[in-house]
Design a protein around this motif. Structure first.
Motif, PDB file in Angstrom:
ATOM      1  N   THR A  62      -1.238  -6.131  11.524  1.00  0.00           N
ATOM      2  CA  THR A  62      -1.389  -4.693  11.329  1.00  0.00           C
ATOM      3  C   THR A  62      -0.415  -4.169  10.279  1.00  0.00           C
ATOM      4  O   THR A  62       0.550  -4.835   9.915  1.00  0.00           O
ATOM      5  CB  THR A  62      -1.160  -3.920  12.642  1.00  0.00           C
ATOM      6  N   GLY A  63      -0.685  -2.952   9.828  1.00  0.00           N
ATOM      7  CA  GLY A  63       0.183  -2.286   8.864  1.00  0.00           C
ATOM      8  C   GLY A  63      -0.586  -1.859   7.632  1.00  0.00           C
ATOM      9  O   GLY A  63      -1.525  -2.535   7.203  1.00  0.00           O
ATOM     10  N   ARG A  64      -0.182  -0.727   7.061  1.00  0.00           N
ATOM     11  CA  ARG A  64      -0.874  -0.221   5.873  1.00  0.00           C
ATOM     12  C   ARG A  64      -0.610  -1.102   4.664  1.00  0.00           C
ATOM     13  O   ARG A  64       0.289  -1.938   4.663  1.00  0.00           O
ATOM     14  CB  ARG A  64      -0.483   1.228   5.582  1.00  0.00           C
ATOM     15  N   ASN A  65      -1.432  -0.915   3.635  1.00  0.00           N
ATOM     16  CA  ASN A  65      -1.284  -1.627   2.359  1.00  0.00           C
ATOM     17  C   ASN A  65      -1.374  -3.139   2.500  1.00  0.00           C
ATOM     18  O   ASN A  65      -0.576  -3.882   1.911  1.00  0.00           O
ATOM     19  CB  ASN A  65       0.031  -1.242   1.673  1.00  0.00           C
ATOM     20  N   ALA A  66      -2.330  -3.601   3.283  1.00  0.00           N
ATOM     21  CA  ALA A  66      -2.543  -5.048   3.392  1.00  0.00           C
ATOM     22  C   ALA A  66      -2.853  -5.634   2.019  1.00  0.00           C
ATOM     23  O   ALA A  66      -3.584  -5.040   1.223  1.00  0.00           O
ATOM     24  CB  ALA A  66      -3.686  -5.346   4.358  1.00  0.00           C
ATOM     25  N   LYS A  67      -2.292  -6.789   1.745  1.00  0.00           N
ATOM     26  CA  LYS A  67      -2.506  -7.452   0.454  1.00  0.00           C
ATOM     27  C   LYS A  67      -3.974  -7.883   0.305  1.00  0.00           C
ATOM     28  O   LYS A  67      -4.618  -8.291   1.269  1.00  0.00           O
ATOM     29  CB  LYS A  67      -1.596  -8.671   0.338  1.00  0.00           C
ATOM     30  N   GLU A  68      -4.472  -7.799  -0.929  1.00  0.00           N
ATOM     31  CA  GLU A  68      -5.874  -8.138  -1.193  1.00  0.00           C
ATOM     32  C   GLU A  68      -6.194  -9.583  -0.806  1.00  0.00           C
ATOM     33  O   GLU A  68      -7.272  -9.872  -0.285  1.00  0.00           O
ATOM     34  CB  GLU A  68      -6.211  -7.904  -2.666  1.00  0.00           C
ATOM     35  N   ASP A  69      -5.270 -10.504  -1.060  1.00  0.00           N
ATOM     36  CA  ASP A  69      -5.521 -11.905  -0.720  1.00  0.00           C
ATOM     37  C   ASP A  69      -5.613 -12.101   0.788  1.00  0.00           C
ATOM     38  O   ASP A  69      -6.364 -12.960   1.264  1.00  0.00           O
ATOM     39  CB  ASP A  69      -4.416 -12.801  -1.286  1.00  0.00           C
ATOM     40  N   LEU A  70      -4.863 -11.320   1.557  1.00  0.00           N
ATOM     41  CA  LEU A  70      -4.958 -11.394   3.005  1.00  0.00           C
ATOM     42  C   LEU A  70      -6.294 -10.849   3.477  1.00  0.00           C
ATOM     43  O   LEU A  70      -6.942 -11.428   4.367  1.00  0.00           O
ATOM     44  CB  LEU A  70      -3.811 -10.609   3.649  1.00  0.00           C
ATOM     45  N   ILE A  71      -6.724  -9.743   2.890  1.00  0.00           N
ATOM     46  CA  ILE A  71      -8.027  -9.177   3.227  1.00  0.00           C
ATOM     47  C   ILE A  71      -9.139 -10.176   2.926  1.00  0.00           C
ATOM     48  O   ILE A  71     -10.085 -10.332   3.697  1.00  0.00           O
ATOM     49  CB  ILE A  71      -8.245  -7.859   2.453  1.00  0.00           C
ATOM     50  N   GLU A  72      -9.004 -10.883   1.816  1.00  0.00           N
ATOM     51  CA  GLU A  72     -10.009 -11.883   1.442  1.00  0.00           C
ATOM     52  C   GLU A  72     -10.052 -13.028   2.452  1.00  0.00           C
ATOM     53  O   GLU A  72     -11.120 -13.533   2.797  1.00  0.00           O
ATOM     54  CB  GLU A  72      -9.689 -12.419   0.044  1.00  0.00           C
ATOM     55  N   LEU A  73      -8.902 -13.435   2.949  1.00  0.00           N
ATOM     56  CA  LEU A  73      -8.831 -14.545   3.901  1.00  0.00           C
ATOM     57  C   LEU A  73      -9.357 -14.152   5.277  1.00  0.00           C
ATOM     58  O   LEU A  73      -9.947 -14.984   5.978  1.00  0.00           O
ATOM     59  CB  LEU A  73      -7.380 -15.011   4.029  1.00  0.00           C
ATOM     60  N   ALA A  74      -9.175 -12.898   5.663  1.00  0.00           N
ATOM     61  CA  ALA A  74      -9.463 -12.464   7.028  1.00  0.00           C
ATOM     62  C   ALA A  74     -10.953 -12.533   7.355  1.00  0.00           C
ATOM     63  O   ALA A  74     -11.816 -12.462   6.486  1.00  0.00           O
ATOM     64  CB  ALA A  74      -8.953 -11.042   7.233  1.00  0.00           C
ATOM     65  N   ASP A  75     -11.221 -12.657   8.671  1.00  0.00           N
ATOM     66  CA  ASP A  75     -12.596 -12.645   9.171  1.00  0.00           C
ATOM     67  C   ASP A  75     -13.050 -11.227   9.519  1.00  0.00           C
ATOM     68  O   ASP A  75     -14.236 -10.913   9.452  1.00  0.00           O
ATOM     69  CB  ASP A  75     -12.699 -13.502  10.439  1.00  0.00           C
ATOM     70  N   LEU A  76     -12.107 -10.405   9.925  1.00  0.00           N
ATOM     71  CA  LEU A  76     -12.417  -9.044  10.382  1.00  0.00           C
ATOM     72  C   LEU A  76     -11.358  -8.103   9.830  1.00  0.00           C
ATOM     73  O   LEU A  76     -10.170  -8.293  10.081  1.00  0.00           O
ATOM     74  CB  LEU A  76     -12.426  -8.999  11.915  1.00  0.00           C
ATOM     75  N   VAL A  77     -11.787  -7.106   9.065  1.00  0.00           N
ATOM     76  CA  VAL A  77     -10.860  -6.158   8.460  1.00  0.00           C
ATOM     77  C   VAL A  77     -11.324  -4.737   8.765  1.00  0.00           C
ATOM     78  O   VAL A  77     -12.487  -4.394   8.543  1.00  0.00           O
ATOM     79  CB  VAL A  77     -10.777  -6.344   6.925  1.00  0.00           C
ATOM     80  N   THR A  78     -10.408  -3.922   9.278  1.00  0.00           N
ATOM     81  CA  THR A  78     -10.693  -2.509   9.529  1.00  0.00           C
ATOM     82  C   THR A  78      -9.667  -1.665   8.786  1.00  0.00           C
ATOM     83  O   THR A  78      -8.470  -1.903   8.902  1.00  0.00           O
ATOM     84  CB  THR A  78     -10.627  -2.187  11.036  1.00  0.00           C
ATOM     85  N   GLU A  79     -10.161  -0.691   8.025  1.00  0.00           N
ATOM     86  CA  GLU A  79      -9.269   0.224   7.324  1.00  0.00           C
ATOM     87  C   GLU A  79      -9.313   1.587   8.004  1.00  0.00           C
ATOM     88  O   GLU A  79     -10.370   2.218   8.083  1.00  0.00           O
ATOM     89  CB  GLU A  79      -9.670   0.363   5.856  1.00  0.00           C
ATOM     90  N   MET A  80      -8.171   2.024   8.519  1.00  0.00           N
ATOM     91  CA  MET A  80      -8.067   3.325   9.155  1.00  0.00           C
ATOM     92  C   MET A  80      -7.906   4.399   8.069  1.00  0.00           C
ATOM     93  O   MET A  80      -6.945   4.367   7.297  1.00  0.00           O
ATOM     94  CB  MET A  80      -6.868   3.383  10.103  1.00  0.00           C
ATOM     95  N   THR A  81      -8.843   5.314   7.993  1.00  0.00           N
ATOM     96  CA  THR A  81      -8.823   6.346   6.960  1.00  0.00           C
ATOM     97  C   THR A  81      -8.167   7.619   7.489  1.00  0.00           C
ATOM     98  O   THR A  81      -8.544   8.124   8.544  1.00  0.00           O
ATOM     99  CB  THR A  81     -10.256   6.664   6.499  1.00  0.00           C
ATOM    100  N   LEU A  82      -7.195   8.114   6.760  1.00  0.00           N
ATOM    101  CA  LEU A  82      -6.519   9.348   7.148  1.00  0.00           C
ATOM    102  C   LEU A  82      -7.375  10.554   6.775  1.00  0.00           C
ATOM    103  O   LEU A  82      -7.703  10.752   5.607  1.00  0.00           O
ATOM    104  CB  LEU A  82      -5.156   9.447   6.468  1.00  0.00           C
ATOM    105  N   VAL A  83      -7.756  11.329   7.759  1.00  0.00           N
ATOM    106  CA  VAL A  83      -8.494  12.569   7.531  1.00  0.00           C
ATOM    107  C   VAL A  83      -7.584  13.770   7.774  1.00  0.00           C
ATOM    108  O   VAL A  83      -7.543  14.706   6.969  1.00  0.00           O
ATOM    109  CB  VAL A  83      -9.738  12.650   8.443  1.00  0.00           C
TER     110      VAL A  83
END
Length: 212
Positions: free
Chosen positions: A175-196
């Protein structure tokens, strides 16, 4: 007296159309589900500027506990905080979930980069130990993305471990904001929490039961 028969007929037609629509949707869903037979340990990333990244990770921890699945938490940043989830787990579920608070606060609080790096390294070594443990099914690496963002940990090392050494059926959530792009690419499941909208912007501080 008004004749209610037409209204009854319209209602019956609407219910029949709805039933037919749902039956069609169920058939399509069942067809899709029939192709989903595999299971694997997932690499999961919760990121984004919105609230809920750690909260969602702890929700998954509670699911594991409910299923009797051994699990573990490593906190990379919030270790100095007295949080509700930490109290709950340590006081009630220590037999199923290990909790390791390794961080000492956000970098602007510690103001000691060398110490932050040392604590992040200590947390990562503990994380690798837990992930390698064949008895543990789920490991939450809370706020590790912050440690990666500030280069407290080598991204390549984390990626290589998750790719090559993580047991096939072990789930790992980062967890944590600003996940690295390479980590996102490796992951199986990615959720981005959008601030409204967030009360902090209106002068409301973090509150017990909501933020910690």
């Amino acid at each position: 007296m008004q004749d209610t028969a037409p209204q009854t007929e319209v209602l019956a037609e609407n219910l029949a159309r709805h039933a037919a629509k749902m039956a069609k949707k169920k058939a399509a869903r069942d067809k899709i589900m029939a192709t989903k037979e595999g299971e694997k340990g997932l690499v999961i990333v919760h990121t984004g500027a919105g609230k809920g990244k750690s909260s969602s990770g702890f929700g998954m921890i509670l699911r594991c506990i409910a299923h009797g699945m051994p699990c573990a938490v490593v906190q990379f940043i919030k270790g100095a905080w007295d949080t509700g989830e930490r109290r709950l787990i340590e006081e009630n579920f220590a037999g199923l979930c290990q909790f390791h608070a390794m961080g000492e606060g956000f970098t602007w609080e510690t103001q000691d980069r060398a110490r932050d790096i040392a604590m992040a390294r200590k947390g990562w070594e503990k994380a690798k130990e837990l992930i390698r443990d064949p008895e543990i099914r789920f490991v939450l690496l809370d706020e590790i993305n912050i440690a990666l963002r500030y280069d407290y940990l080598p991204l390549d090392e984390v990626l290589a471990f998750l790719r090559d050494e993580k047991p096939p059926m072990t789930h790992v959530c980062l967890t944590g904001r600003n996940a690295k792009e390479d980590l996102i690419e490796l992951a199986d499941l990615v959720t981005e929490m959008t601030l409204v909208k967030h009360p902090f912007r209106s002068g409301i501080k973090g509150q017990k039961g909501v933020e910690f």
